[in-house]
Write an enzyme that holds these catalytic residues in place. Structure first.
Site, short mmCIF file in Angstrom:
data_model
loop_
_atom_site.label_atom_id
_atom_site.label_comp_id
_atom_site.label_asym_id
_atom_site.label_seq_id
_atom_site.Cartn_x
_atom_site.Cartn_y
_atom_site.Cartn_z
N SER A 121 0.83 -1.21 0.00
CA SER A 121 0.00 0.00 0.00
C SER A 121 0.86 1.26 0.00
CB SER A 121 -0.92 0.00 1.22
OG SER A 121 -1.89 -1.02 1.11
N PHE A 328 -27.16 -21.50 -1.11
CA PHE A 328 -26.89 -22.89 -1.51
C PHE A 328 -26.76 -23.80 -0.29
CE2 PHE A 328 -26.23 -21.34 -5.69
CZ PHE A 328 -26.13 -22.43 -6.56
N GLY A 329 -26.52 -23.22 0.89
CA GLY A 329 -26.38 -24.03 2.08
C GLY A 329 -25.14 -24.90 2.03
N GLU A 353 -4.80 -3.98 -7.06
CA GLU A 353 -4.93 -2.63 -7.65
C GLU A 353 -5.26 -1.58 -6.58
OE1 GLU A 353 -6.37 -1.57 -11.30
OE2 GLU A 353 -5.86 -3.42 -12.34
#
Length: 370
Positions: A121, A328-329, A353
């Site tokens: 960063s 979906f569990g 990015e």
């Protein structure tokens, strides 16, 4: 038209291989070949150098469609303009003629190398040095997190001519594969986008001719940020593509899965989840398209808009894919269904990015006039 072409290529020639690419952590050869044959590699390259110069919005549209099918393939596709746009923006005529026609056809692949082990960063804190000696520079140091670094024919590498100058000392260089003193290091084993190779780069007394410097000494940080202004909306578009794929899968499952004698989509709890997911995807898509339009129009606030789009879309993708797994569990937690891959792939959108925390810093500085 370009979106229709990208959708056709993505769904017919990329999606069928996505699960295998992820499972085996292999390079998406089929996707790269399909994109090359469709002529999509050149949409960001000026017409004078063999491209179609369709702009940032077109790039975002294509990235969204590819990411719907395979986020790793979309990452590989976007790395071409990320590594090549610095040449478009700051290259000499000789550099443009040497590289851009090859990048436009996909004959050559590009990469972008800014990050280092101790400079993520804090992009201005580079430690890879570039020392000028007559008609060449000598590069020494290690770069990290370089997407496509092991497949690229040319890499836009950022090094510093004076660490004490921080951003004002950063300089960009075009380093080709096979340059003496340059070697590819460790390939990372990642949580998501596993078909997109991420590697370290090592420079040990690597001699780079002055003609391979991109822009002036100390102009590298500006070059790096200018390129990201254009690719960040496309990164946001990739997040939208992944989120849309997760939403589509969740809607399809909610229509078919039955519990308590009815479709789970008939339960209001699931309906509300799907509605929230749809709103997140739609809002993210609009932000991405607006940011891309601003880049194409050259508006002054395009940097903040690009950060907003990338940040919001990435956060939305993480939420939407997580909810898709929930809908979906237990099945969503298995590799028999694609939603767990979408969730793993979505996470990187908040990191690469520029992390979403860095995006918020950029946005706040724009608001405050810093």
């Amino acid at each position: 038209m370009v979106r229709d072409l990208a959708r056709k290529v993505a769904r017919e020639r990329i999606a069928p291989y996505a699960a295998d690419v992820d499972e085996r952590e292999r390079y998406p050869e089929e996707a790269m070949a399909a994109l090359r044959e469709a002529g999509l590699f050149g949409i960001w390259v000026p017409e004078a150098y063999g491209g179609s110069d369709l702009g940032c919005l077109a790039l975002a549209l294509v990235c969204e469609e590819i990411a719907w099918a395979c986020a790793a393939s979309a990452t590989q596709f976007l790395d071409q303009p990320l590594g090549g746009l610095p040449i478009v923006l700051f290259g000499t005529e000789a550099q443009k003629r040497k590289y851009l026609p090859r990048l436009a056809t996909g004959e050559w692949l590009a990469a972008y190398s800014l990050s280092e082990p101790e400079a993520g960063s804090d992009a201005a804190g580079l430690r890879t040095t570039a020392v000028r000696r007559g008609d060449h520079y000598v590069l020494n140091g290690t770069k990290q997190w370089c997407t496509n670094g092991d497949h690229a024919d040319v890499i836009c590498v950022f090094a510093t001519v004076d660490p004490a100058r921080r951003a004002k000392g950063i300089t960009a260089f075009l380093v080709e594969r096979g340059t003496p003193g340059f070697r590819v290091g460790k390939k990372e084993r990642k949580m998501g986008i596993r078909g997109s190779p991420t590697v370290a780069l090592h420079f040990e007394d690597c001699v780079v001719p002055v003609e391979q410097r991109l822009g002036a000494e100390g102009e590298g940080f500006t070059i790096a940020m200018r390129a990201l202004d254009i690719t960040r909306p496309a990164t946001g578009a990739m997040a939208v593509g992944v989120a849309q794929a997760a939403l589509d899968a969740a809607v399809g499952y909610a229509r078919e899965r039955r519990q308590f004698g009815q479709r789970i989509g008939d339960f209001q709890g699931i309906q509300f989840m799907l509605a929230d997911m749809a709103m997140q995807v739609h809002a993210a898509r609009l932000m991405v398209y607006d940011a891309a339009r601003r880049v194409d129009a050259g508006l002054e606030n395009r940097t903040a808009a690009a950060s907003m789009a990338k940040c919001f879309a990435a956060d939305a993708a993480m939420r939407v894919t997580t909810d898709a797994v929930q809908i979906f569990g237990g099945y969503g937690y298995t590799r028999d269904f694609p939603v767990e891959r979408y969730m793993r792939d979505a996470k990187i959108m908040q990191i690469y990015e520029g992390t979403n925390q860095i995006q918020r810093v950029i946005i706040a500085r724009a608001l405050l006039g810093d």
